[in-house]
Design a protein around this motif. Structure first.
Motif, PDB file in Angstrom:
ATOM      1  N   UNK A  62      39.346  40.315  38.221  1.00 42.38           N
ATOM      2  CA  UNK A  62      38.264  39.551  37.769  1.00 42.38           C
ATOM      3  C   UNK A  62      36.972  40.528  37.442  1.00 42.38           C
ATOM      4  N   UNK A  63      36.889  41.720  38.043  1.00 41.66           N
ATOM      5  CA  UNK A  63      35.875  42.624  37.955  1.00 41.66           C
ATOM      6  C   UNK A  63      36.139  43.317  36.656  1.00 41.66           C
ATOM      7  N   UNK A  64      37.485  43.980  36.447  1.00 40.95           N
ATOM      8  CA  UNK A  64      37.957  44.664  35.268  1.00 40.95           C
ATOM      9  C   UNK A  64      37.717  43.816  33.939  1.00 40.95           C
ATOM     10  N   UNK A  65      37.956  42.526  34.117  1.00 37.05           N
ATOM     11  CA  UNK A  65      38.000  41.584  32.897  1.00 37.05           C
ATOM     12  C   UNK A  65      36.540  41.507  32.625  1.00 37.05           C
ATOM     13  N   UNK A  66      35.833  40.992  33.732  1.00 37.61           N
ATOM     14  CA  UNK A  66      34.272  40.880  33.333  1.00 37.61           C
ATOM     15  C   UNK A  66      33.372  41.890  33.239  1.00 37.61           C
ATOM     16  N   UNK A  67      33.564  43.047  33.600  1.00 37.56           N
ATOM     17  CA  UNK A  67      32.709  44.058  33.809  1.00 37.56           C
ATOM     18  C   UNK A  67      33.205  45.292  33.890  1.00 37.56           C
ATOM     19  N   UNK A 163      25.525  42.982  38.501  1.00 36.06           N
ATOM     20  CA  UNK A 163      26.420  42.216  37.535  1.00 36.06           C
ATOM     21  C   UNK A 163      27.152  41.174  38.205  1.00 36.06           C
ATOM     22  N   UNK A 164      27.346  41.079  39.129  1.00 37.49           N
ATOM     23  CA  UNK A 164      28.095  39.954  39.994  1.00 37.49           C
ATOM     24  C   UNK A 164      28.105  40.050  41.570  1.00 37.49           C
ATOM     25  N   UNK A 165      27.881  38.715  41.786  1.00 34.15           N
ATOM     26  CA  UNK A 165      28.438  38.725  43.422  1.00 34.15           C
ATOM     27  C   UNK A 165      29.735  38.218  43.789  1.00 34.15           C
ATOM     28  N   UNK A 166      30.641  38.947  44.163  1.00 32.50           N
ATOM     29  CA  UNK A 166      32.099  38.769  44.612  1.00 32.50           C
ATOM     30  C   UNK A 166      32.303  38.247  45.908  1.00 32.50           C
ATOM     31  N   UNK A 167      32.818  37.160  46.176  1.00 36.14           N
ATOM     32  CA  UNK A 167      33.425  36.833  47.440  1.00 36.14           C
ATOM     33  C   UNK A 167      34.855  36.367  47.541  1.00 36.14           C
ATOM     34  N   UNK A 187      33.906  33.433  43.225  1.00 37.72           N
ATOM     35  CA  UNK A 187      34.705  33.456  44.529  1.00 37.72           C
ATOM     36  C   UNK A 187      36.081  33.365  43.977  1.00 37.72           C
ATOM     37  N   UNK A 188      37.011  33.903  44.953  1.00 41.32           N
ATOM     38  CA  UNK A 188      38.404  33.630  44.639  1.00 41.32           C
ATOM     39  C   UNK A 188      38.821  32.296  44.957  1.00 41.32           C
ATOM     40  N   UNK A 189      38.300  31.941  46.231  1.00 44.08           N
ATOM     41  CA  UNK A 189      38.987  30.596  46.787  1.00 44.08           C
ATOM     42  C   UNK A 189      37.497  29.893  47.000  1.00 44.08           C
TER      43      UNK A 189
END
Length: 192
Positions: A62-67, A163-167, A187-189
């Motif tokens: 997700x991070x590599x694709x989005x940012x 850039x993002x908050x990832x959980x 969020x992954x789940x």
């Protein structure tokens, strides 16, 4: 001979299989820490090296694709420390600690925020990031969103570009994503 084109839907099916493996390792504990609360525990995920690696793979993708360009992963005390350093290492960027008050040496910036039954404080070292550096915040779970929002405000005090908050897990019914706005959330789940 040219490689065969992927069969439509196989990438989606693989993604769902991987998400299912991660989801199966999240254990539920009813009425913890208080009656009426359904606690989602990541401990079984951490004990399973294959499932944990898959979770990290999915977050990294997700991070590599989005940012494609970031400077730091900032992990929230304490479970953000489990996911953040691994992601930072894989992405080839630094890791920043966002701690509970009184846990970091040297000059710090802090922020107070409200909890359900009181107040708490987060802090970061004043020199953790330079103005304009690109940061992604990481934690294991988003519930009401108060801690993540406070972490975003803390990084904003340092003039970071969030850039993002990832959980890993988002408890959708608690509407924490609304509290985190205008900062983006991934969020992954998700659970209701």
């Amino acid at each position: 001979m040219p490689a065969a084109a992927p069969v439509p839907g196989t990438m989606y099916a693989e993604q769902e299989r991987r998400l299912s493996l991660v989801r199966e390792r999240i254990q539920e504990f009813p009425d913890f820490p208080s009656p009426g609360v359904l606690f989602r525990d990541v401990s079984p995920l951490l004990k399973d090296p294959v499932a944990f690696s898959v979770a990290i793979d999915l977050l990294e993708a997700h991070i590599k694709t989005s940012h494609p360009k970031i400077n730091y992963i900032a992990g929230l005390d304490s479970r953000g420390f489990l996911f953040g350093p691994i992601l930072a290492q894989r992405l080839g960027v630094g890791f920043v600690l966002i701690r509970k008050k009184g846990k970091l040496p040297g000059p710090t910036e802090s922020i107070s925020y409200s909890l359900e039954y009181g107040k708490a404080e987060l802090e970061v070292q004043s020199t953790a990031v330079e103005p304009g550096q690109k940061v992604i915040l990481v934690d294991d779970l988003l519930a009401t969103g108060g801690t993540m929002r406070a972490a975003c405000e803390l990084m904003s005090k340092l003039q970071a570009d969030i850039l993002d908050c990832v959980v890993l897990i988002e408890l959708k019914s608690l509407r924490g994503a609304d509290v985190v706005k205008p900062f983006p959330l991934y969020s992954l789940l998700q659970y209701d």
